[in-house]
Motif scaffolding. Sequence first.
Motif, PDB file in Angstrom:
ATOM      1  N   VAL A 118       0.833  -1.211   0.000  1.00 16.96           N
ATOM      2  CA  VAL A 118       0.000   0.000   0.000  1.00 16.96           C
ATOM      3  C   VAL A 118       0.868   1.260   0.000  1.00 16.96           C
ATOM      4  O   VAL A 118       0.831   2.051  -0.945  1.00 16.96           O
ATOM      5  N   LEU A 119       1.681   1.443   1.053  1.00 19.06           N
ATOM      6  CA  LEU A 119       2.418   2.691   1.194  1.00 19.06           C
ATOM      7  C   LEU A 119       3.473   2.895   0.104  1.00 19.06           C
ATOM      8  O   LEU A 119       3.517   3.960  -0.536  1.00 19.06           O
ATOM      9  N   PHE A 120       4.342   1.910  -0.102  1.00 26.49           N
ATOM     10  CA  PHE A 120       5.406   2.080  -1.090  1.00 26.49           C
ATOM     11  C   PHE A 120       4.864   2.297  -2.500  1.00 26.49           C
ATOM     12  O   PHE A 120       5.322   3.211  -3.204  1.00 26.49           O
ATOM     13  N   PRO A 121       3.891   1.487  -2.964  1.00 21.91           N
ATOM     14  CA  PRO A 121       3.355   1.743  -4.308  1.00 21.91           C
ATOM     15  C   PRO A 121       2.684   3.111  -4.431  1.00 21.91           C
ATOM     16  O   PRO A 121       2.779   3.755  -5.480  1.00 21.91           O
ATOM     17  N   TYR A 122       2.010   3.544  -3.366  1.00 18.91           N
ATOM     18  CA  TYR A 122       1.362   4.864  -3.407  1.00 18.91           C
ATOM     19  C   TYR A 122       2.416   5.957  -3.586  1.00 18.91           C
ATOM     20  O   TYR A 122       2.253   6.859  -4.420  1.00 18.91           O
ATOM     21  N   ALA A 123       3.504   5.863  -2.811  1.00 25.48           N
ATOM     22  CA  ALA A 123       4.566   6.857  -2.944  1.00 25.48           C
ATOM     23  C   ALA A 123       5.217   6.777  -4.322  1.00 25.48           C
ATOM     24  O   ALA A 123       5.544   7.809  -4.922  1.00 25.48           O
ATOM     25  N   ARG A 124       5.395   5.579  -4.823  1.00 27.25           N
ATOM     26  CA  ARG A 124       6.020   5.404  -6.140  1.00 27.25           C
ATOM     27  C   ARG A 124       5.185   6.073  -7.225  1.00 27.25           C
ATOM     28  O   ARG A 124       5.729   6.695  -8.152  1.00 27.25           O
ATOM     29  N   ARG A 125       3.859   5.966  -7.100  1.00 23.69           N
ATOM     30  CA  ARG A 125       2.970   6.563  -8.108  1.00 23.69           C
ATOM     31  C   ARG A 125       2.922   8.084  -8.018  1.00 23.69           C
ATOM     32  O   ARG A 125       2.803   8.772  -9.037  1.00 23.69           O
ATOM     33  N   HIS A 126       3.002   8.629  -6.823  1.00 25.18           N
ATOM     34  CA  HIS A 126       2.703  10.051  -6.627  1.00 25.18           C
ATOM     35  C   HIS A 126       3.917  10.923  -6.323  1.00 25.18           C
ATOM     36  O   HIS A 126       3.797  12.154  -6.360  1.00 25.18           O
ATOM     37  N   LEU A 127       5.074  10.315  -6.020  1.00 26.52           N
ATOM     38  CA  LEU A 127       6.213  11.106  -5.574  1.00 26.52           C
ATOM     39  C   LEU A 127       6.690  12.101  -6.626  1.00 26.52           C
ATOM     40  O   LEU A 127       6.976  13.264  -6.313  1.00 26.52           O
TER      41      LEU A 127
END
Length: 226
Positions: free
Chosen positions: A22-31
């Motif tokens: 959840v957290l890592f993929p979300y950051a990867r998409r939005h960073l």
Amino acid sequence: MIRAIVTDIEGTTGSIAFVHEVLFPYARRHLGDFVRQHGNEPVVAEQVEAVRHLADEPEADLERVIAILEGWIDDDRKVTPLKALQGLVWERGYRNGDFTGHVYPDAVDGLQRWHQAGIALYVYSSGSVQAQKLLFAHSDAGDLTSLFTGYFDTTTGPKREMASYRRIVEVIGEPAESVLFLSDVVAELDAAAEAGLRTVQLVREPGMTTGAHFVAANFDAVPLDG
């Protein structure tokens, strides 16, 4: 007598899957878009400059900085500027209701029980202090931040080095032998034990590597008396 408990997050208070799925993929998409949109703001610009320094690329433009950050995410690098920027991205996700922070029910019960017993509770995680506070403020069980006295992250030092735990004990202000560290990672527990802390390994999944530490399947099984 245990006067303070320092707990890891990933694999200890909450599931590893939440972080990695959840957290890592979300950051990867939005960073990338976040850095582009907010790169001129001081809090973001400071971390962008820190990325250039760590990567030894002082002339890197913003797109190159973003590429470095995304590579660090893919490699699961525990570096402070990445963690700080991830925390800012996750803050937006939490506040938008895109997800809530996973905390095991037994961890919620244990933290509440220890807090009520007068034991000071602290968090030590490779995630930034900001990310830690966000997770517990927006947890599955509601806002748990009132349970904690303080937070430590990689600015204190690497989690597998004894000196980091000595610094934590100095901040807590209690003898090392009255401080209990909870983690699922043997190397972290070894470093804490070398600094004189009491240790318990959380083994929530079968087949985990264990060491010379008391093993508990959940927070209900964590001993505080010997």
